[in-house]
Enzyme design. Structure first.
Site, PDB file in Angstrom:
ATOM      1  N   ARG A 162       0.828  -1.216   0.000  1.00  0.00           N
ATOM      2  CA  ARG A 162       0.000   0.000   0.000  1.00  0.00           C
ATOM      3  C   ARG A 162       0.858   1.261   0.000  1.00  0.00           C
ATOM      4  NH1 ARG A 162      -4.500  -1.676   4.518  1.00  0.00           N
ATOM      5  NH2 ARG A 162      -5.477  -3.376   3.368  1.00  0.00           N
ATOM      6  N   ARG A 212      -3.007   6.308   1.325  1.00  0.00           N
ATOM      7  CA  ARG A 212      -3.530   7.451   2.076  1.00  0.00           C
ATOM      8  C   ARG A 212      -2.539   8.159   2.980  1.00  0.00           C
ATOM      9  NH1 ARG A 212      -8.563   4.763   4.884  1.00  0.00           N
ATOM     10  NH2 ARG A 212      -7.155   2.964   4.780  1.00  0.00           N
ATOM     11  N   ARG A 263      -7.415  12.228  -4.163  1.00  0.00           N
ATOM     12  CA  ARG A 263      -8.640  11.516  -3.832  1.00  0.00           C
ATOM     13  C   ARG A 263      -9.760  12.454  -3.355  1.00  0.00           C
ATOM     14  NH1 ARG A 263      -9.460   6.610  -2.286  1.00  0.00           N
ATOM     15  NH2 ARG A 263     -11.580   7.427  -2.369  1.00  0.00           N
ATOM     16  N   ASP A 275      -7.073  -2.795  -6.525  1.00  0.00           N
ATOM     17  CA  ASP A 275      -7.657  -3.439  -5.358  1.00  0.00           C
ATOM     18  C   ASP A 275      -7.885  -4.893  -5.727  1.00  0.00           C
ATOM     19  OD1 ASP A 275     -10.246  -4.185  -3.563  1.00  0.00           O
ATOM     20  OD2 ASP A 275      -9.114  -2.601  -2.590  1.00  0.00           O
ATOM     21  N   TYR A 326     -14.843 -12.587   0.757  1.00  0.00           N
ATOM     22  CA  TYR A 326     -15.476 -11.292   0.474  1.00  0.00           C
ATOM     23  C   TYR A 326     -16.806 -11.491  -0.234  1.00  0.00           C
ATOM     24  CZ  TYR A 326     -11.958  -7.777   1.784  1.00  0.00           C
ATOM     25  OH  TYR A 326     -11.127  -6.934   2.477  1.00  0.00           O
TER      26      TYR A 326
END
Length: 344
Positions: free
Chosen positions: A25, A29, A38, A74, A152
């Site tokens: 990652r 963020r 974003r 993702d 998921y």
């Protein structure tokens, strides 16, 4: 050695001039430039626009001396192509509105080619590949492993118990086999297309498989994971990453992968003895939240446990946290590279 040469040599277990490092990652963020972007575009738009995904992929490469980039994407969008309604809910994460709970729902799932359903990510890879050629940095592609994607799809989102997943696995083994078979086909095709588009390495993320016992892993998951990895290993360097699997990391390794990645819950020297092949990891992401005087000893511990043995890619034991100070990442990257020089 260039970053690409260093990274790929470590994947093969060969000697390198210094330890390669990338961070899961790393395009995310914790970077202010990512947050700024974003604020203007949604997650769905970022994933579906090749130019934006490529721009995000390259953000950490402009800041840090990393040896590999990983395409911004993702693990879940391939499920959309199979017929599930995936959305990214702010402050909640990915959500599947109508999870798979019946054998009929499994039978309705499609397995369309990745070129039709994941074209935006494949195009982003081509853009990034061109950009990285002059920098001689490796490019990593990735996908979710069969069990993690199945969970998921069945749970619909985050879960602590995996009750729906395990219920299907135990009560409908034939349906479970059909579901896992479809997922295997989707994953193999998707990662193959990523390789054809320009990635030099692929990583299979089995982030949720630690919910299982050794017995359940060997019976209900390992055959499918092995199918995926055995199809990919002749085509590319392959990293097999899982979490919460320290008690059966040998089983994880037996499923395949040139490199085994693990979380921070098992010392990396113990992990290496279990898997007997190149390893990736395994600094606790939370250590990056502290000051350098506390972070450095943790990084040094990982390096000392590996010692001079070839076949180590430095990484975190999971994805970097959004509150991580970017300066800590820079110091960590420099420290890992310099440590190898000092230990030579």
């Amino acid at each position: 050695m260039t970053g690409k040469e260093r990274f790929l040599a470590a994947c093969r277990g060969e000697a390198v001039d210094k330890t390669p490092i990338w961070i899961m990652r790393q395009a995310g963020r914790y970077l202010p430039e990512y947050t700024s972007l974003r604020n203007k575009v949604s997650m769905a738009e970022a994933l579906s626009t090749p130019e934006i995904a490529a721009e995000i992929t390259l953000m950490p490469m402009k800041r840090y001396d990393l040896d590999a980039a990983i395409v911004f994407s993702d693990i879940l969008p391939p499920l959309t192509g199979m017929g599930l309604d995936l959305s990214f809910v702010p402050n909640q994460g990915p959500c599947i509105t109508h999870p798979i709970r019946t054998t009929k729902a499994i039978d309705r799932l499609g397995v369309p080619p990745a070129t039709e359903t994941m074209g935006a990510t494949l195009d982003a890879i081509k853009i990034v590949h061109r950009e990285l050629e002059s920098r001689q940095v490796a490019l990593i592609g990735f996908a979710g492993a069969p069990f993690t994607l199945a969970s998921y799809a069945i749970e619909g989102g985050a879960t602590r118990t995996f009750a729906h997943t395990k219920a299907l696995m135990y009560h409908e083994p034939a349906a479970w086999d059909r579901l896992m078979g479809k997922l295997c086909g989707t994953i193999i095709d998707y990662l193959t297309e990523q390789i054809l588009s320009g990635v030099e390495c692929v990583q299979l993320f089995d982030s949720w498989v630690g919910a299982l016992s050794r017995y359940d892993y060997e019976r209900y998951v390992q055959p499918y994971t092995r199918q995926v990895l055995s199809a990919l290993e002749p085509k590319s360097s392959v990293i097999h990453f899982s979490t919460n699997t320290g008690s059966y990391l040998d089983c994880i390794a037996a499923s395949g992968g040139h490199v085994i990645g693990m979380d921070w819950r098992i010392p990396i020297d113990q992990a290496r003895k279990l898997v007997n092949r190149p390893v990736m990891g395994n600094l606790d992401p939370c250590t990056l939240l502290g000051p350098w005087r506390e972070l450095m000893p943790h990084a040094r511990d990982v390096m000392q446990r590996i010692g001079k043995k070839p076949g180590h890619i430095f990484n975190l034991g999971h994805g970097i946290l959004p509150s991580t100070p970017p300066d800590n990442v820079e110091r960590l990257v420099d420290y890992v590279h310099e440590y190898q020089h000092e230990d030579a």
